[in-house]
Design a protein around this motif. Structure first.
Motif, PDB file in Angstrom:
ATOM      1  N   PHE A 235      31.981  30.675  41.935  1.00 20.37           N
ATOM      2  CA  PHE A 235      31.620  29.453  42.630  1.00 20.37           C
ATOM      3  C   PHE A 235      30.299  28.906  42.145  1.00 20.37           C
ATOM      4  O   PHE A 235      30.087  27.700  42.117  1.00 20.37           O
ATOM      5  N   GLU A 236      29.400  29.814  41.760  1.00 21.40           N
ATOM      6  CA  GLU A 236      28.102  29.317  41.258  1.00 21.40           C
ATOM      7  C   GLU A 236      28.323  28.435  40.057  1.00 21.40           C
ATOM      8  O   GLU A 236      27.767  27.344  39.956  1.00 21.40           O
TER       9      GLU A 236
ATOM     10  N   ALA B  98      29.876  25.204  41.008  1.00 13.17           N
ATOM     11  CA  ALA B  98      28.934  24.297  41.671  1.00 13.17           C
ATOM     12  C   ALA B  98      28.108  23.563  40.637  1.00 13.17           C
ATOM     13  O   ALA B  98      27.810  22.378  40.784  1.00 13.17           O
TER      14      ALA B  98
ATOM     15  N   VAL C 213      30.075  20.781  39.319  1.00 16.34           N
ATOM     16  CA  VAL C 213      30.153  19.689  40.295  1.00 16.34           C
ATOM     17  C   VAL C 213      28.870  18.865  40.278  1.00 16.34           C
ATOM     18  O   VAL C 213      28.882  17.632  40.220  1.00 16.34           O
ATOM     19  N   LEU C 214      27.734  19.579  40.300  1.00  5.82           N
ATOM     20  CA  LEU C 214      26.462  18.863  40.336  1.00  5.82           C
ATOM     21  C   LEU C 214      26.242  18.069  39.067  1.00  5.82           C
ATOM     22  O   LEU C 214      25.710  16.956  39.099  1.00  5.82           O
TER      23      LEU C 214
ATOM     24  N   LEU D 252      27.931  14.979  39.300  1.00  2.00           N
ATOM     25  CA  LEU D 252      27.332  14.104  40.296  1.00  2.00           C
ATOM     26  C   LEU D 252      26.103  13.420  39.738  1.00  2.00           C
ATOM     27  O   LEU D 252      25.870  12.229  39.953  1.00  2.00           O
ATOM     28  N   VAL D 253      25.325  14.228  38.972  1.00  2.00           N
ATOM     29  CA  VAL D 253      24.041  13.705  38.527  1.00  2.00           C
ATOM     30  C   VAL D 253      24.211  12.669  37.429  1.00  2.00           C
ATOM     31  O   VAL D 253      23.416  11.748  37.299  1.00  2.00           O
TER      32      VAL D 253
ATOM     33  N   ALA E 157      25.886  27.816  46.749  1.00  2.00           N
ATOM     34  CA  ALA E 157      26.654  27.214  45.657  1.00  2.00           C
ATOM     35  C   ALA E 157      28.087  26.942  46.095  1.00  2.00           C
ATOM     36  O   ALA E 157      28.660  25.900  45.761  1.00  2.00           O
TER      37      ALA E 157
ATOM     38  N   ILE F 139      28.171  23.863  48.109  1.00  2.00           N
ATOM     39  CA  ILE F 139      28.101  22.675  47.248  1.00  2.00           C
ATOM     40  C   ILE F 139      29.473  22.404  46.653  1.00  2.00           C
ATOM     41  O   ILE F 139      29.942  21.268  46.590  1.00  2.00           O
TER      42      ILE F 139
ATOM     43  N   GLY G   5      29.023  18.577  46.421  1.00  2.00           N
ATOM     44  CA  GLY G   5      27.625  18.284  46.115  1.00  2.00           C
ATOM     45  C   GLY G   5      26.948  17.359  47.094  1.00  2.00           C
ATOM     46  O   GLY G   5      25.824  16.929  46.877  1.00  2.00           O
TER      47      GLY G   5
ATOM     48  N   LEU H 116      21.786  21.993  48.802  1.00  2.00           N
ATOM     49  CA  LEU H 116      20.996  21.759  47.598  1.00  2.00           C
ATOM     50  C   LEU H 116      19.585  22.307  47.767  1.00  2.00           C
ATOM     51  O   LEU H 116      19.056  23.005  46.895  1.00  2.00           O
TER      52      LEU H 116
ATOM     53  N   ALA I  93      20.350  21.017  40.925  1.00  2.00           N
ATOM     54  CA  ALA I  93      20.205  20.725  42.347  1.00  2.00           C
ATOM     55  C   ALA I  93      19.046  19.766  42.570  1.00  2.00           C
ATOM     56  O   ALA I  93      19.139  18.814  43.364  1.00  2.00           O
TER      57      ALA I  93
ATOM     58  N   ALA J  20      20.080  16.330  41.566  1.00  2.00           N
ATOM     59  CA  ALA J  20      20.982  15.717  42.558  1.00  2.00           C
ATOM     60  C   ALA J  20      20.204  15.249  43.780  1.00  2.00           C
ATOM     61  O   ALA J  20      20.431  14.164  44.318  1.00  2.00           O
TER      62      ALA J  20
END
Lengths: 291, 302
Positions: free
Chosen positions: A278-279, A282, A285-286, A289-290, B227, B230, B235, B241, B272, B275
């Motif tokens: 999951f890390e 994630a 995903v981020l 997003l960014v 995480a 998220i 997210g 975050l 993070a 974001a």
């Protein structure tokens, strides 16, 4: 939870009872009419195709289905009225909940840290006092318990009666009024073995096996109306005979066996902690997003 | 859990009813189905329906469920007279009902007569030791009196029998957190994650508890659970975050002396941070400098 009840429900039941009686009277009057007509036709056309009178469809097939639906609905309401408030057994309730919890553990084992998973597994399958551990001596108790406990025996008898009596009565009524003539033709060909079962009112041996008597229509309705009942009456209804018959053969809810099954399942589970994965996910995903 | 569409529908109906646009009955039914707590609105609109005899007779048998709902809402808003009237009407209609008895017990609780309420609940439990709602009311009673230890005892005994009730586990976890018994709270949250693994709130709460307990292993686990939150929320969860940033810096602080074995943790933290900055820029640009300075102090120590 007890529901707020009032006389409206009983009135509804009486109304259905009268409707059923009215139909019985009407249909039995006309069944004899249909019987006579089809006998005449049969003598005329001994060849491949029998022409069946439409009166049979109007006065036999449709009323029979309608009567069965009404009787089913009546049984549903009667069983709701007769159902006594069941006091659940303490052990049974607890075992049911334990099974749910153990099943959750098995399903989501990969979401908790390995140490806590191992601690829980030990808690469940520990030899002396684990929750799922059933000592061998207690296992066959369920059957003996069923017979010795008077409440449970009464409940089972009530359930059986509510199922058997209407079935028997309807079957006898069908046999009495609707026998001795061809009711329908099954669209696919059948072998000779079915003759005894499906044609028992018809005494001619040369008629094709596809032409069946009303008894087979009764059986067809018995099994087929289950779907209709689940639409009309909602999911839980007492007319689910076939399901209940299957349950009876397995002696219903046997907690000790399912506990053992859960314990075996739990022993098999291999713990694979999904959190590290999951890390990484994630991060992805981020990143998206960014951007 | 209430889904997003249901929440939207609820808000829409609420706005409609508040502006006197009708639809009060649908709103009340939705509130009852979703089990949300809106005592003031329920009281206002429910009473309006009950006092209007035409609308009341239009409801038929549903009138009594509405009466019960209004009674509970009245007790929530501390208008005990309204509640007493509703309960009296219900008692006249259903003289032997356990459900009405439960409402009377709740009224005693609301008035503050703890001993009588306790007596009423115990008598109900004698009749039916498997009534889940009465058990929970007893826990609420103990909690309202301030007897947190009694509440924990009752709740533990309840969970001994009914261990698949996830609401009870959540309540127990919150009680433990209020008493700072974090290890037990972590156990409860694990149970919640087991029963509902796709609910991000449980992951978040579990991560919070692990972070609070501290210790290198727990911090690493906490980071993993932030995480996963998220991951599950796409997210959007700012708390997760922030949690990731804090965890990474705390882990860095703890493992300063040893070799850095963390695989790709700096990336996660950087992402993070990015974001968060983007989010703040969008929603609260005035607070952006605050955020940057706070995050910088975290990064310095890592």
């Amino acid at each position: 939870m007890d529901k707020f009840r009032d006389c409206g429900d009983i009135k509804k039941d009486l109304r259905y009872l009268y409707t059923v009686q009215f139909w019985v009277f009407l249909v039995s009057r006309n069944a004899n009419r249909g019987e006579r007509k089809s006998r005449e036709r049969e003598r005329g056309a001994m060849a491949e195709d029998l022409v069946l009178d439409t009166a049979i469809r109007d006065w036999v097939l449709i009323p029979l289905s309608v009567v069965m639906v009404l009787i089913g609905v009546l049984r549903y309401f009667v069983s709701k009225l007769m159902r006594s408030a069941q006091i659940p057994d303490a052990k049974l309730v607890k075992e049911g909940q334990v099974i749910v919890r153990a099943r959750n553990l098995r399903a989501a084992a990969n979401f908790i840290p390995p140490k806590s998973f191992r601690a829980r597994r030990l808690y469940y399958s520990n030899e002396e006092n684990g929750l799922l551990y059933v000592p061998k001596g207690q296992a066959p108790n369920a059957q003996a318990q069923m017979f010795s406990d008077p409440n449970m025996a009464m409940d089972m008898m009530k359930k059986n009666l509510s199922m058997i009596i209407p079935q028997t009565l309807t079957f006898a009524w069908v046999n009495f009024f609707f026998s001795g003539f061809v009711a329908a033709k099954i669209p696919f060909p059948l072998t000779q073995r079915f003759r005894a079962m499906l044609q028992n009112g018809i005494d001619l041996s040369t008629v094709d096996v596809s032409y069946v008597s009303s008894r087979s229509w009764y059986f067809l309705n018995l099994f087929g109306l289950r779907g209709l009942f689940s639409i009309i009456l909602g999911e839980e209804n007492a007319t689910d005979d076939t399901q209940r018959m299957m349950q009876m053969t397995g002696f219903g809810f046997d907690p000790t066996k399912s506990l053992g099954a859960e314990k075996d399942g739990l022993d098999i589970v291999q713990h694979d902690w999904t959190m590290p994965k999951f890390e990484r996910r994630a991060e992805a995903v981020l990143r998206k997003l960014v951007r | 859990m209430v889904t997003k569409s249901e929440e939207d529908q609820l808000n829409r109906l609420e706005a409609q009813v508040d502006n006197a646009g009708g639809g009060a009955w649908e709103y009340l039914c939705l509130v009852r189905k979703l089990k949300v707590r809106r005592p003031d609105k329920v009281l206002k609109h429910g009473l309006a329906i009950l006092n209007d005899s035409k609308k009341r007779s239009a409801l038929g048998t549903e009138e009594w469920t509405l009466c019960e709902q209004v009674a509970v809402a009245a007790m929530d808003c501390q208008s005990l007279d309204v509640a007493k009237d509703c309960i009296k009407v219900l008692r006249k209609r259903f003289p032997d009902s356990k459900r009405v008895g439960r409402l009377e017990g709740m009224l005693l609780e609301a008035k503050g007569l703890w001993a009588e309420a306790e007596k009423a609940y115990s008598s109900f439990l004698e009749d039916n030791p498997f009534d889940q709602v009465i058990h929970k009311r007893r826990v609420a009673l103990a909690k309202a009196q301030g007897n947190i230890t009694t509440a924990i005892e009752c709740l533990n005994k309840y969970l001994d029998t009914f261990m698949a009730d996830h609401d009870a586990w959540r309540e127990l976890a919150e009680i433990y957190i209020s008493l700072q018994m974090y290890k037990q709270a972590a156990f409860c949250y694990e149970e919640l994650i087991l029963s509902q693994p796709t609910n991000p709130l449980h992951h978040l709460a579990y991560a919070d508890v692990l972070y609070t307990i501290g210790g290198l292993e727990n911090l690493q686990a906490a980071k993993k659970y932030y995480a996963s939150t998220i991951n599950l929320t796409g997210g959007k969860n700012r708390r997760a975050l922030f949690g990731v940033c804090l965890c990474t810096s705390a882990i860095g602080q703890l493992s300063k002396g040893r070799n850095k074995e963390d695989k790709d943790s700096p990336e996660l933290q950087l992402l993070a941070v990015a974001a968060l900055e983007k989010d703040y820029k969008q929603r609260a640009p005035g607070k952006l400098p605050l955020l940057t300075s706070a995050l910088k102090s975290l990064r310095v120590s890592s």
